[in-house]
Design a protein around this motif. Structure first.
Motif, PDB file in Angstrom:
ATOM      1  N   SER A  22      10.198  61.770 -52.607  1.00  0.00           N
ATOM      2  CA  SER A  22      10.960  61.345 -51.352  1.00  0.00           C
ATOM      3  C   SER A  22      10.192  61.498 -50.062  1.00  0.00           C
ATOM      4  O   SER A  22       9.120  62.488 -50.105  1.00  0.00           O
ATOM      5  CB  SER A  22      12.339  61.802 -51.203  1.00  0.00           C
ATOM      6  N   SER A  24      10.020  63.798 -46.629  1.00  0.00           N
ATOM      7  CA  SER A  24      10.444  65.136 -46.521  1.00  0.00           C
ATOM      8  C   SER A  24      11.797  65.196 -45.788  1.00  0.00           C
ATOM      9  O   SER A  24      12.092  64.420 -44.954  1.00  0.00           O
ATOM     10  CB  SER A  24       9.451  65.919 -45.683  1.00  0.00           C
ATOM     11  N   GLY A  25      12.659  65.840 -46.483  1.00  0.00           N
ATOM     12  CA  GLY A  25      14.107  65.991 -46.017  1.00  0.00           C
ATOM     13  C   GLY A  25      15.241  65.070 -46.430  1.00  0.00           C
ATOM     14  O   GLY A  25      16.220  65.016 -46.256  1.00  0.00           O
ATOM     15  N   ALA A  26      14.786  64.337 -47.467  1.00  0.00           N
ATOM     16  CA  ALA A  26      15.604  63.295 -48.054  1.00  0.00           C
ATOM     17  C   ALA A  26      16.820  63.934 -49.289  1.00  0.00           C
ATOM     18  O   ALA A  26      17.555  63.295 -49.525  1.00  0.00           O
ATOM     19  CB  ALA A  26      14.814  62.092 -48.839  1.00  0.00           C
ATOM     20  N   GLY A  27      16.362  65.053 -49.649  1.00  0.00           N
ATOM     21  CA  GLY A  27      17.222  65.672 -50.337  1.00  0.00           C
ATOM     22  C   GLY A  27      16.647  66.183 -51.828  1.00  0.00           C
ATOM     23  O   GLY A  27      17.670  66.150 -52.644  1.00  0.00           O
ATOM     24  N   LYS A  28      15.541  65.776 -52.314  1.00  0.00           N
ATOM     25  CA  LYS A  28      15.118  66.221 -53.422  1.00  0.00           C
ATOM     26  C   LYS A  28      15.292  67.549 -54.061  1.00  0.00           C
ATOM     27  O   LYS A  28      15.601  67.848 -55.243  1.00  0.00           O
ATOM     28  CB  LYS A  28      13.533  65.620 -53.829  1.00  0.00           C
ATOM     29  N   SER A  29      14.898  68.500 -53.238  1.00  0.00           N
ATOM     30  CA  SER A  29      15.284  70.043 -53.561  1.00  0.00           C
ATOM     31  C   SER A  29      16.794  70.125 -53.851  1.00  0.00           C
ATOM     32  O   SER A  29      16.970  70.857 -54.725  1.00  0.00           O
ATOM     33  CB  SER A  29      14.687  70.803 -52.522  1.00  0.00           C
ATOM     34  N   THR A  30      17.494  69.457 -53.053  1.00  0.00           N
ATOM     35  CA  THR A  30      19.065  69.856 -53.301  1.00  0.00           C
ATOM     36  C   THR A  30      19.259  69.250 -54.552  1.00  0.00           C
ATOM     37  O   THR A  30      20.064  69.839 -55.448  1.00  0.00           O
ATOM     38  CB  THR A  30      19.719  69.131 -52.270  1.00  0.00           C
ATOM     39  N   ARG A 143      18.321  63.987 -38.878  1.00  0.00           N
ATOM     40  CA  ARG A 143      19.338  64.809 -39.029  1.00  0.00           C
ATOM     41  C   ARG A 143      19.329  66.124 -39.872  1.00  0.00           C
ATOM     42  O   ARG A 143      19.397  66.925 -39.586  1.00  0.00           O
ATOM     43  CB  ARG A 143      20.736  63.866 -38.884  1.00  0.00           C
ATOM     44  N   ARG A 144      18.843  65.411 -41.170  1.00  0.00           N
ATOM     45  CA  ARG A 144      18.861  66.397 -42.406  1.00  0.00           C
ATOM     46  C   ARG A 144      17.669  67.441 -42.003  1.00  0.00           C
ATOM     47  O   ARG A 144      17.767  68.445 -42.371  1.00  0.00           O
ATOM     48  CB  ARG A 144      18.563  65.673 -43.693  1.00  0.00           C
ATOM     49  N   ARG A 148      18.487  71.309 -41.582  1.00  0.00           N
ATOM     50  CA  ARG A 148      18.112  72.237 -42.605  1.00  0.00           C
ATOM     51  C   ARG A 148      17.634  73.483 -41.731  1.00  0.00           C
ATOM     52  O   ARG A 148      17.502  74.481 -42.258  1.00  0.00           O
ATOM     53  CB  ARG A 148      17.111  71.651 -43.401  1.00  0.00           C
ATOM     54  N   ARG A 159       6.755  65.303 -39.905  1.00  0.00           N
ATOM     55  CA  ARG A 159       7.015  64.734 -41.176  1.00  0.00           C
ATOM     56  C   ARG A 159       7.750  63.368 -40.745  1.00  0.00           C
ATOM     57  O   ARG A 159       7.596  62.578 -41.776  1.00  0.00           O
ATOM     58  CB  ARG A 159       8.136  65.825 -41.797  1.00  0.00           C
ATOM     59  N   ASN A 179      20.032  58.458 -51.637  1.00  0.00           N
ATOM     60  CA  ASN A 179      20.820  59.704 -51.479  1.00  0.00           C
ATOM     61  C   ASN A 179      21.735  59.755 -50.295  1.00  0.00           C
ATOM     62  O   ASN A 179      21.530  60.247 -49.214  1.00  0.00           O
ATOM     63  CB  ASN A 179      19.974  60.976 -51.609  1.00  0.00           C
ATOM     64  N   ALA A 180      22.917  59.033 -50.527  1.00  0.00           N
ATOM     65  CA  ALA A 180      24.040  59.028 -49.559  1.00  0.00           C
ATOM     66  C   ALA A 180      24.992  60.090 -49.759  1.00  0.00           C
ATOM     67  O   ALA A 180      24.701  61.244 -49.033  1.00  0.00           O
ATOM     68  CB  ALA A 180      24.615  57.585 -49.495  1.00  0.00           C
ATOM     69  N   VAL A 182      25.891  63.183 -51.808  1.00  0.00           N
ATOM     70  CA  VAL A 182      24.829  63.970 -52.804  1.00  0.00           C
ATOM     71  C   VAL A 182      25.428  64.325 -54.057  1.00  0.00           C
ATOM     72  O   VAL A 182      24.615  64.076 -55.080  1.00  0.00           O
ATOM     73  CB  VAL A 182      24.582  65.361 -52.000  1.00  0.00           C
TER      74      VAL A 182
HETATM   75  N1  LIG Z   1      23.347  63.371 -49.548  1.00  0.00           N
HETATM   76  C1  LIG Z   1      23.277  64.210 -48.650  1.00  0.00           C
HETATM   77  N2  LIG Z   1      23.977  64.404 -47.603  1.00  0.00           N
HETATM   78  C2  LIG Z   1      23.671  65.043 -46.382  1.00  0.00           C
HETATM   79  N3  LIG Z   1      22.851  66.075 -46.367  1.00  0.00           N
HETATM   80  C3  LIG Z   1      22.348  66.285 -47.454  1.00  0.00           C
HETATM   81  C4  LIG Z   1      22.130  65.584 -48.477  1.00  0.00           C
HETATM   82  N4  LIG Z   1      21.208  65.648 -49.592  1.00  0.00           N
HETATM   83  C5  LIG Z   1      20.340  66.829 -49.025  1.00  0.00           C
HETATM   84  N5  LIG Z   1      20.865  67.008 -47.711  1.00  0.00           N
HETATM   85  C6  LIG Z   1      20.637  68.312 -46.688  1.00  0.00           C
HETATM   86  O1  LIG Z   1      19.320  67.839 -45.985  1.00  0.00           O
HETATM   87  C7  LIG Z   1      18.466  68.690 -45.985  1.00  0.00           C
HETATM   88  C8  LIG Z   1      17.075  68.528 -46.695  1.00  0.00           C
HETATM   89  O2  LIG Z   1      17.518  68.499 -48.082  1.00  0.00           O
HETATM   90  P1  LIG Z   1      16.124  68.970 -49.082  1.00  0.00           P
HETATM   91  O3  LIG Z   1      15.647  70.351 -48.495  1.00  0.00           O
HETATM   92  O4  LIG Z   1      16.789  68.876 -50.490  1.00  0.00           O
HETATM   93  O5  LIG Z   1      15.157  67.865 -48.900  1.00  0.00           O
HETATM   94  P2  LIG Z   1      13.544  67.598 -49.552  1.00  0.00           P
HETATM   95  O6  LIG Z   1      13.757  66.095 -49.629  1.00  0.00           O
HETATM   96  O7  LIG Z   1      13.449  68.653 -50.634  1.00  0.00           O
HETATM   97  O8  LIG Z   1      12.617  68.081 -48.366  1.00  0.00           O
HETATM   98  P3  LIG Z   1      11.215  68.432 -48.598  1.00  0.00           P
HETATM   99  O9  LIG Z   1      10.446  67.364 -49.047  1.00  0.00           O
HETATM  100  O10 LIG Z   1      10.854  68.895 -46.984  1.00  0.00           O
HETATM  101  O11 LIG Z   1      11.160  69.849 -49.484  1.00  0.00           O
HETATM  102  C9  LIG Z   1      19.151  70.047 -46.342  1.00  0.00           C
HETATM  103  O12 LIG Z   1      19.705  70.681 -45.283  1.00  0.00           O
HETATM  104  C10 LIG Z   1      20.080  69.633 -47.422  1.00  0.00           C
HETATM  105  O13 LIG Z   1      21.322  70.382 -47.581  1.00  0.00           O
END
Ligand SMILES: Nc1ncnc2c1ncn2[C@@H]1O[C@H](COP(=O)(O)OP(=O)(O)OP(=O)(O)O)[C@@H](O)[C@H]1O
Ligand SMILES: Nc1nc2c(ncn2[C@@H]2O[C@H](COP(=O)(O)O)[C@@H](O)[C@H]2O)c(=O)[nH]1
Length: 216
Positions: A22, A24-30, A143-144, A148, A159, A179-180, A182
């Motif tokens: 994704s 960066s920040g879209a939520g894949k680690s979550t 915003r995410r 974070r 990013r 990912n709207a 989670v």
């Molecule tokens: N569906 C969601 N709704 C709101 N916030 C979310 C959602 N999914 C993830 N987040 C939040 O968004 C932020 C970024 O998520 P995350 O670290 O998982 O992204 P990532 O894709 O792994 O980023 P990176 O590529 O930089 O490692 C975190 O603070 C997480 O809690």
């Protein structure tokens, strides 16, 4: 009636490789963390990186944090399954732990970018399943990244500037998850995993059935 091949009962399950990419920040680690917590049959691939640890990140768990010299040595020694420069740092997937997990029948989850996914795909691996996670909007992505609160404003801006480029690779992936909400995204990735397991395990399931028929 068509009969299964005679060698079916010896079929061994080999793990599959589930890739999440994704911007960066879209939520894949979550999402990855939640899938790992709920599913004991999948292991996370821990990448090596030359990036500095963020607050709270643990060496050997979140990443293997290495110097550029060590990373280059690892590249030279053929220790990576794939590697790439992402933003301003190097990232790579250590090969041996992945091969060991797959050979023992364990699935492996990857949080890697589109360059790494392309490299895995070049080996035409039939154990590869690819998922691209999309944010609901660019404003929500930003915003995410800010919420974070782990990267400087400069890093977030860098990013965000790359987000469009990264998203242009969505069509190279088999599945897209927006990912709207989670919990819904986690459930979708888990369903993809379950269904791909069933698809690949047809022979293993059939072998179990044949063995049962033979009273083994
Ligand atoms: N569906 C969601 N709704 C709101 N916030 C979310 C959602 N999914 C993830 N987040 C939040 O968004 C932020 C970024 O998520 P995350 O670290 O998982 O992204 P990532 O894709 O792994 O980023 P990176 O590529 O930089 O490692 C975190 O603070 C997480 O809690
Ligand atoms: N090609 C690879 N990309 C990787 C790997 N490990 C992580 N990543 C990707 O890098 C960016 C940035 O990650 P961050 O932890 O600094 O926010 C992100 O898109 C990851 O998916 C890897 O081994 N290979």
């Amino acid at each position: 009636m068509t009969h299964p091949p005679a060698n079916l009962p010896n079929v061994q399950r080999r793990g599959l490789m589930l890739v999440l990419s994704s911007p960066s920040g879209a939520g894949k680690s979550t999402i990855a963390r939640a899938v790992l917590e709920r599913d004991p049959d999948i292991a996370m691939s821990v990448s090596a990186t030359t990036r500095s640890p963020r607050p709270g990140e643990v060496d050997g768990k979140d990443y293997h944090f290495v110097s550029v010299a060590t990373f280059q040595q690892m590249v030279g020694a053929g220790q990576f399954l794939e590697h790439a420069k992402v933003f301003d740092n190097y990232y790579g997937t250590p090969k041996q732990p992945v091969e060991d997990a797959l050979a023992s029948g364990r699935d492996v989850l990857f949080d890697i970018d589109w360059q790494g996914t392309q490299q895995l795909g070049q080996n035409a691996r039939d154990d590869l399943v690819t998922v691209f996670i999309l944010p609901p909007s660019l404003a929500e992505l930003e915003r995410r990244l800010h919420t974070r609160a782990q990267d400087s404003a400069e890093v977030v801006a860098k990013r965000m500037a790359k987000a469009g480029d990264e998203m242009s690779h969505w069509f190279e992936y088999e599945y897209i998850v927006l990912n709207a909400e989670v919990d819904r995204s986690i459930a979708r990735v888990q369903s993809i995993l379950d269904s791909e397991r069933l698809k690949r395990n047809r022979q293993v399931g059939m072998a179990a059935f044949v063995n049962a028929l033979r009273g083994q």
